[in-house]
Every structure is written in structure tokens, then in C-alpha cells.
Design a protein around this motif. Structure first.
Motif, PDB file in Angstrom:
ATOM      1  N   THR A 236       0.830  -1.462  -0.004  1.00  0.00           N
ATOM      2  CA  THR A 236      -0.028   0.154   0.004  1.00  0.00           C
ATOM      3  C   THR A 236       0.743   1.301   0.059  1.00  0.00           C
ATOM      4  OG1 THR A 236      -0.050  -0.062   2.480  1.00  0.00           O
ATOM      5  CG2 THR A 236      -1.718  -1.024   1.012  1.00  0.00           C
ATOM      6  N   ILE A 237       1.840   1.260   0.787  1.00  0.00           N
ATOM      7  CA  ILE A 237       2.459   2.629   1.051  1.00  0.00           C
ATOM      8  C   ILE A 237       4.005   2.595   0.128  1.00  0.00           C
ATOM      9  CG2 ILE A 237       3.961   3.992   2.769  1.00  0.00           C
ATOM     10  CD1 ILE A 237       2.175   3.009   4.990  1.00  0.00           C
ATOM     11  N   PHE A 238       4.695   1.541   0.243  1.00  0.00           N
ATOM     12  CA  PHE A 238       5.686   1.393  -0.368  1.00  0.00           C
ATOM     13  C   PHE A 238       5.881   1.141  -2.168  1.00  0.00           C
ATOM     14  CE2 PHE A 238       6.942   0.137   3.888  1.00  0.00           C
ATOM     15  CZ  PHE A 238       7.280   1.495   4.450  1.00  0.00           C
ATOM     16  N   LYS A 239       4.550   0.324  -2.497  1.00  0.00           N
ATOM     17  CA  LYS A 239       4.582  -0.092  -3.801  1.00  0.00           C
ATOM     18  C   LYS A 239       5.559  -0.869  -4.479  1.00  0.00           C
ATOM     19  CE  LYS A 239       1.113   3.076  -3.735  1.00  0.00           C
ATOM     20  NZ  LYS A 239      -0.519   2.801  -3.473  1.00  0.00           N
ATOM     21  N   ALA A 240       5.876  -1.941  -3.436  1.00  0.00           N
ATOM     22  CA  ALA A 240       6.623  -2.693  -3.677  1.00  0.00           C
ATOM     23  C   ALA A 240       6.110  -4.189  -3.566  1.00  0.00           C
ATOM     24  CB  ALA A 240       7.937  -2.512  -2.920  1.00  0.00           C
ATOM     25  N   PRO A 241       5.135  -4.779  -4.072  1.00  0.00           N
ATOM     26  CA  PRO A 241       4.619  -5.782  -3.900  1.00  0.00           C
ATOM     27  C   PRO A 241       5.493  -7.318  -4.169  1.00  0.00           C
ATOM     28  CG  PRO A 241       3.789  -4.910  -6.053  1.00  0.00           C
ATOM     29  CD  PRO A 241       4.647  -4.004  -5.478  1.00  0.00           C
ATOM     30  N   SER A 242       6.468  -6.993  -4.849  1.00  0.00           N
ATOM     31  CA  SER A 242       7.293  -8.153  -5.429  1.00  0.00           C
ATOM     32  C   SER A 242       8.456  -8.541  -4.125  1.00  0.00           C
ATOM     33  CB  SER A 242       8.097  -8.026  -6.516  1.00  0.00           C
ATOM     34  OG  SER A 242       7.214  -8.198  -7.503  1.00  0.00           O
ATOM     35  N   VAL A 243       8.770  -7.557  -3.391  1.00  0.00           N
ATOM     36  CA  VAL A 243       9.418  -7.526  -2.005  1.00  0.00           C
ATOM     37  C   VAL A 243       8.402  -8.803  -1.098  1.00  0.00           C
ATOM     38  CG1 VAL A 243      10.537  -6.705   0.242  1.00  0.00           C
ATOM     39  CG2 VAL A 243      10.400  -5.461  -2.138  1.00  0.00           C
ATOM     40  N   LEU A 244       9.253  -9.946  -0.830  1.00  0.00           N
ATOM     41  CA  LEU A 244       8.707 -10.857  -0.354  1.00  0.00           C
ATOM     42  C   LEU A 244       8.675 -10.909   1.251  1.00  0.00           C
ATOM     43  CD1 LEU A 244       9.947 -13.817  -2.570  1.00  0.00           C
ATOM     44  CD2 LEU A 244       7.905 -12.567  -2.985  1.00  0.00           C
ATOM     45  N   THR A 245       7.775 -11.473   1.936  1.00  0.00           N
ATOM     46  CA  THR A 245       7.853 -11.578   3.406  1.00  0.00           C
ATOM     47  C   THR A 245       7.560 -13.058   3.851  1.00  0.00           C
ATOM     48  OG1 THR A 245       5.438 -11.062   3.657  1.00  0.00           O
ATOM     49  CG2 THR A 245       7.155  -9.345   3.716  1.00  0.00           C
ATOM     50  N   THR A 246       8.164 -13.481   4.631  1.00  0.00           N
ATOM     51  CA  THR A 246       7.925 -14.986   5.297  1.00  0.00           C
ATOM     52  C   THR A 246       8.255 -14.780   6.821  1.00  0.00           C
ATOM     53  OG1 THR A 246       8.663 -16.154   3.279  1.00  0.00           O
ATOM     54  CG2 THR A 246       8.692 -17.205   5.699  1.00  0.00           C
ATOM     55  N   ILE A 247       7.265 -15.524   7.610  1.00  0.00           N
ATOM     56  CA  ILE A 247       7.240 -15.556   8.904  1.00  0.00           C
ATOM     57  C   ILE A 247       7.306 -16.999   9.418  1.00  0.00           C
ATOM     58  CG2 ILE A 247       4.804 -15.285   9.463  1.00  0.00           C
ATOM     59  CD1 ILE A 247       6.116 -13.638  11.975  1.00  0.00           C
ATOM     60  N   VAL A 248       8.226 -17.496  10.171  1.00  0.00           N
ATOM     61  CA  VAL A 248       8.270 -19.008  10.894  1.00  0.00           C
ATOM     62  C   VAL A 248       7.855 -19.014  12.007  1.00  0.00           C
ATOM     63  CG1 VAL A 248       9.670 -20.871  10.674  1.00  0.00           C
ATOM     64  CG2 VAL A 248      10.271 -18.827   8.972  1.00  0.00           C
TER      65      VAL A 248
ATOM     66  N   ASN B 145       3.655 -17.901   5.139  1.00  0.00           N
ATOM     67  CA  ASN B 145       3.518 -18.162   6.706  1.00  0.00           C
ATOM     68  C   ASN B 145       3.700 -19.673   6.875  1.00  0.00           C
ATOM     69  OD1 ASN B 145       2.915 -15.551   7.114  1.00  0.00           O
ATOM     70  ND2 ASN B 145       0.383 -15.833   7.119  1.00  0.00           N
ATOM     71  N   LEU B 146       4.806 -19.946   7.709  1.00  0.00           N
ATOM     72  CA  LEU B 146       5.186 -21.448   7.963  1.00  0.00           C
ATOM     73  C   LEU B 146       4.846 -21.911   9.433  1.00  0.00           C
ATOM     74  CD1 LEU B 146       8.767 -21.393   6.081  1.00  0.00           C
ATOM     75  CD2 LEU B 146       6.562 -22.006   5.146  1.00  0.00           C
ATOM     76  N   PHE B 147       4.238 -22.702   9.531  1.00  0.00           N
ATOM     77  CA  PHE B 147       3.970 -23.434  10.696  1.00  0.00           C
ATOM     78  C   PHE B 147       4.697 -24.770  10.929  1.00  0.00           C
ATOM     79  CE2 PHE B 147       0.281 -20.779   9.049  1.00  0.00           C
ATOM     80  CZ  PHE B 147       0.050 -19.895  10.162  1.00  0.00           C
ATOM     81  N   LEU B 148       5.124 -24.993  11.898  1.00  0.00           N
ATOM     82  CA  LEU B 148       6.153 -26.054  12.136  1.00  0.00           C
ATOM     83  C   LEU B 148       6.087 -26.753  13.524  1.00  0.00           C
ATOM     84  CD1 LEU B 148       9.614 -24.822  10.560  1.00  0.00           C
ATOM     85  CD2 LEU B 148       7.817 -26.163   9.560  1.00  0.00           C
ATOM     86  N   PRO B 149       5.507 -27.997  13.627  1.00  0.00           N
ATOM     87  CA  PRO B 149       4.871 -28.785  12.601  1.00  0.00           C
ATOM     88  C   PRO B 149       3.366 -28.217  12.123  1.00  0.00           C
ATOM     89  CG  PRO B 149       4.652 -29.720  14.923  1.00  0.00           C
ATOM     90  CD  PRO B 149       5.469 -28.696  14.907  1.00  0.00           C
ATOM     91  N   ASN B 150       2.974 -28.557  11.084  1.00  0.00           N
ATOM     92  CA  ASN B 150       2.055 -27.764  10.413  1.00  0.00           C
ATOM     93  C   ASN B 150       0.753 -27.650  11.007  1.00  0.00           C
ATOM     94  OD1 ASN B 150       0.912 -25.960   8.235  1.00  0.00           O
ATOM     95  ND2 ASN B 150      -0.432 -27.956   7.823  1.00  0.00           N
ATOM     96  N   ALA B 151       0.245 -28.837  11.483  1.00  0.00           N
ATOM     97  CA  ALA B 151      -1.092 -29.152  11.924  1.00  0.00           C
ATOM     98  C   ALA B 151      -1.407 -28.370  13.422  1.00  0.00           C
ATOM     99  CB  ALA B 151      -1.504 -30.633  11.936  1.00  0.00           C
ATOM    100  N   ARG B 152      -0.155 -28.841  14.135  1.00  0.00           N
ATOM    101  CA  ARG B 152      -0.437 -28.316  15.669  1.00  0.00           C
ATOM    102  C   ARG B 152      -0.375 -26.852  15.576  1.00  0.00           C
ATOM    103  NH1 ARG B 152       4.597 -30.042  18.955  1.00  0.00           N
ATOM    104  NH2 ARG B 152       4.106 -32.101  17.898  1.00  0.00           N
ATOM    105  N   VAL B 153       0.885 -26.171  15.158  1.00  0.00           N
ATOM    106  CA  VAL B 153       0.846 -24.798  15.255  1.00  0.00           C
ATOM    107  C   VAL B 153      -0.176 -24.011  14.429  1.00  0.00           C
ATOM    108  CG1 VAL B 153       2.564 -23.089  14.983  1.00  0.00           C
ATOM    109  CG2 VAL B 153       3.275 -25.290  15.588  1.00  0.00           C
ATOM    110  N   ARG B 154      -0.544 -24.534  13.026  1.00  0.00           N
ATOM    111  CA  ARG B 154      -1.637 -23.844  12.636  1.00  0.00           C
ATOM    112  C   ARG B 154      -2.926 -24.042  13.469  1.00  0.00           C
ATOM    113  NH1 ARG B 154      -2.705 -22.232   7.475  1.00  0.00           N
ATOM    114  NH2 ARG B 154      -0.645 -23.020   6.514  1.00  0.00           N
TER     115      ARG B 154
END
Length: 345
Positions: free
Chosen positions: A243-255, A296-305
Motif C-alpha cells: 500500500t505505502i511502498f508500492k513494492a509488492p514483489s518484496v517477499l515476506t516470510t514468517i516462521v 507463513n510457515l507453521f512447524l509442525p504444520n497441523a499443531r501450530v496452525r
């Protein structure tokens, strides 16, 4: 069809655990009929199917809607890994360097001799940095830009582990350090390295949080607060990039990993049978960077999701689950805390 097959596979597992005797085989309509005749199984499968659909939608939105515009050329990319002298960070640095990427490691502690394989050592540079000091990070960022250029990958991995103390047993200095390293340092590094990523609409910011981002319990208030703050930071970053920076191709990942088997957790817990191996987290982080997609990475997937949906529950149910989780952790804990403090063993 993949979701339907996964749902039917889960149906078989749940069916067996519930002691169901009617066989789940035959044609698709026949298997669905068996499921619908069991109310418990049908309800369990409904929730599972909803979760699978939402997981798929998340992947479509983050994975395909948030892909890198330009392909990454790994020998030309520059990565910054905080807390990279040991533990997860050391292995993440190695994983990124293995594809030719130059990696700047920021840490207060120097790495041990031979921390990285000799074949990768030339591509990994250690910068001793006090991550609680914004000015120190600014100085190091200038050194990296002068030596190598602008980093395009930032992995905010540095973290102070949970010390296993209650709110009134924790030392204020330890609480301050936890919040500064686990949370504020990520604000400082993003402030330094994000502008050039925005300028070229090219880059990837990875924040290593925790399952504690969603579920807090006993003896982890400062740690859980820092990880919940990191989740809020990542969410804001993702939206501001669009919205502000107009840089939609900068990727974001949270683990969001659950407990990881480490020397520290061995000191805190009697049993680690269901803990993650460090390599599982490292592989997830490095693979996600190389896929050139947000996640958005959940490890292990089912429990943390499941934990991610926790706060949608009514308060009475949230606290019931927190109590059950906390009592289980207290039984496994090696650190005994009592009140008043002078009675602690």
C-alpha cells in the motif's frame, strides 16, 4: 482433488482413532456415506476440510499472489542473517551460501573455528554486532553495503531463548534483553535494509518467530510477547509493502516453529520426544527463500496452525486450553518456581 484425497486420508486416521469399525474403502460415495453416518467423524472431517481449504488459499495468496517479479540469481544476491554464529542461524547461513549467495552474519558472539564448511567460508563474512543497538546495526549495514552492495535477503533469526521463569521471578535485565534481541533488532535491521529492496521491488524478509506468537502460557511472558510482536511487525510489513511502498514483489516470510530440540531446551525440559529437530526449521527457511515466494510457515504444520486459530475461541475455552498446555509443560519442566521466591528450590 488433492484436498479431497487428503481429507479422506485424514478420515481413515480419525476413524481408526475413534474406534470406528465400518471400513472406509470402496467408491468415493460409499466412503462419504460412512463418514456422514458418524457424527463425530463428520464434525472432525468438516473442521479438517475447512483447515485444508484455508491452507490452500493461504498458499495461493502468499505463494502465487506474492511471488518475486524477477528471478533471483543466487551468486548475485546478498543475504544478512542475524544470530548467525551458532544454532539455527549458522545452518541457515550455510544453506544460503551453498547456492553461491554471499552471507553477512550479524551476531554479538563470534563463531567457533570451523563454524562453516571450508567450501563455503569464503562466501560468509562475520560482523560482530550488538543487535540491541540501532546505531551499531547502522554502522555494520554501511560496512556491508560498502564491501558487497545492498543486501536482498534479510533473515531476522537472532533470539534470546525462554529462560523458564515466571513474571515475578524474571530479572528485568533479562526481560529487556529478550524484547530487544527478539523484537526490536528486527525493526532496526528492516529499517536499514528494506529501503533498497523497496527501490528495486526485489528482496525477501524472513522473520523467525515461534508458536508462542499465538499461544502463551506459564513461564514465558517476555518470550511470548516478543514473538507476538514479531508477528505484528511481519503483518504490517506485508501490507505496507503493497500500500505505502508500492513494492509488492518484496517477499515476506514468517516462521512459527514449536519447541526445537536444543541444548537449552534439554536444560529446561525432562522430555523432548515431540520437539522439532533444528534441521527441520533450517530446511524450511532455506527452501522458502529459494522458492522465491512469501509464506507463513507453521512447524509442525497441523499443531501450530491450530494455535494460529486459538484466539478466535471464546475466552473460557482459550483459558481452559492454556491451563491444560501449561500444566503439561510444568510437569515436564526441570526449572521449579515457587512463591514466595525465597522458597524456590
Amino acid at each position: 482433488m488433492t484436498v479431497i484425497k487428503a481429507t479422506l486420508a485424514a478420515a481413515l486416521l480419525i476413524h481408526n482413532r475413534l474406534g470406528g469399525r465400518a471400513p472406509l474403502h470402496g467408491t468415493l460415495p460409499e466412503r462419504l456415506a460412512v463418514i456422514l453416518r458418524s457424527r463425530k467423524l463428520a464434525i472432525a472431517l468438516l473442521f479438517y476440510l475447512i483447515a485444508q481449504i484455508n491452507t490452500w488459499l493461504d498458499r495461493v495468496y502468499l505463494g502465487y499472489g506474492r511471488r518475486a517479479k524477477d528471478a533471483y540469481h543466487w551468486p548475485q544476491e546478498i543475504a544478512v542473517v542475524t544470530g548467525g554464529s551458532g544454532g539455527l542461524g549458522r545452518r541457515i547461513a550455510s544453506g544460503l551460501a551453498a547456492k553461491g549467495t554471499r552471507v553477512a552474519v550479524l551476531d554479538i558472539a563470534a563463531p567457533e573455528d570451523g563454524a562453516w564448511p571450508s567450501s563455503l567460508a569464503s562466501r560468509i563474512q562475520f560482523y560482530q554486532t550488538d543487535l540491541t543497538d540501532a546505531n551499531a546495526i547502522r554502522t555494520v549495514a554501511e560496512e556491508i553495503r560498502s564491501a558487497w552492495g545492498h543486501p536482498t535477503i534479510l533473515v531476522n533469526n537472532a533470539g534470546v531463548p525462554n529462560a523458564g521463569q515466571s513474571l515475578l521471578h524474571a530479572e528485568p535485565s533479562r526481560t529487556k534483553l529478550t524484547l530487544e534481541v527478539n523484537l526490536l533488532a528486527s525493526f532496526y535491521t528492516i529499517h536499514e535494509f528494506l529501503p533498497d529492496m523497496v527501490k528495486h521491488d526485489h528482496g525477501h524478509v524472513v522473520n523467525v518467530a515461534s508458536a508462542a506468537s499465538f499461544i502463551s502460557g506459564v513461564k514465558a511472558a517476555d518470550y511470548a510477547a516478543s514473538k507476538a510482536g514479531l508477528l505484528a511487525l511481519n503483518e504490517t510489513l506485508r501490507i505496507e509493502l503493497q500500500t505505502i511502498f508500492k513494492a509488492p514483489s518484496v517477499l515476506t516470510t514468517i516462521v512459527h516453529p514449536s519447541f526445537i530440540r536444543t541444548p537449552m531446551t534439554r536444560e529446561l525440559f525432562k522430555s523432548q520426544s515431540d520437539f522439532l529437530e533444528a534441521d527441520e526449521v533450517v530446511h524450511a527457511v532455506v527452501s522458502q527463500v529459494h522458492q522465491q515466494r512469501s509464506a507463513n510457515l507453521f512447524l509442525p504444520n497441523a499443531r501450530v496452525r491450530f494455535g494460529a486459530t486459538f484466539r478466535a475461541f471464546p475466552t473460557w475455552l482459550q483459558d481452559h486450553l492454556r491451563l491444560q498446555i501449561s500444566r503439561g509443560l510444568l510437569k515436564r519442566s526441570r526449572v521449579t518456581v515457587t512463591w514466595p521466591p525465597n522458597e524456590a528450590k
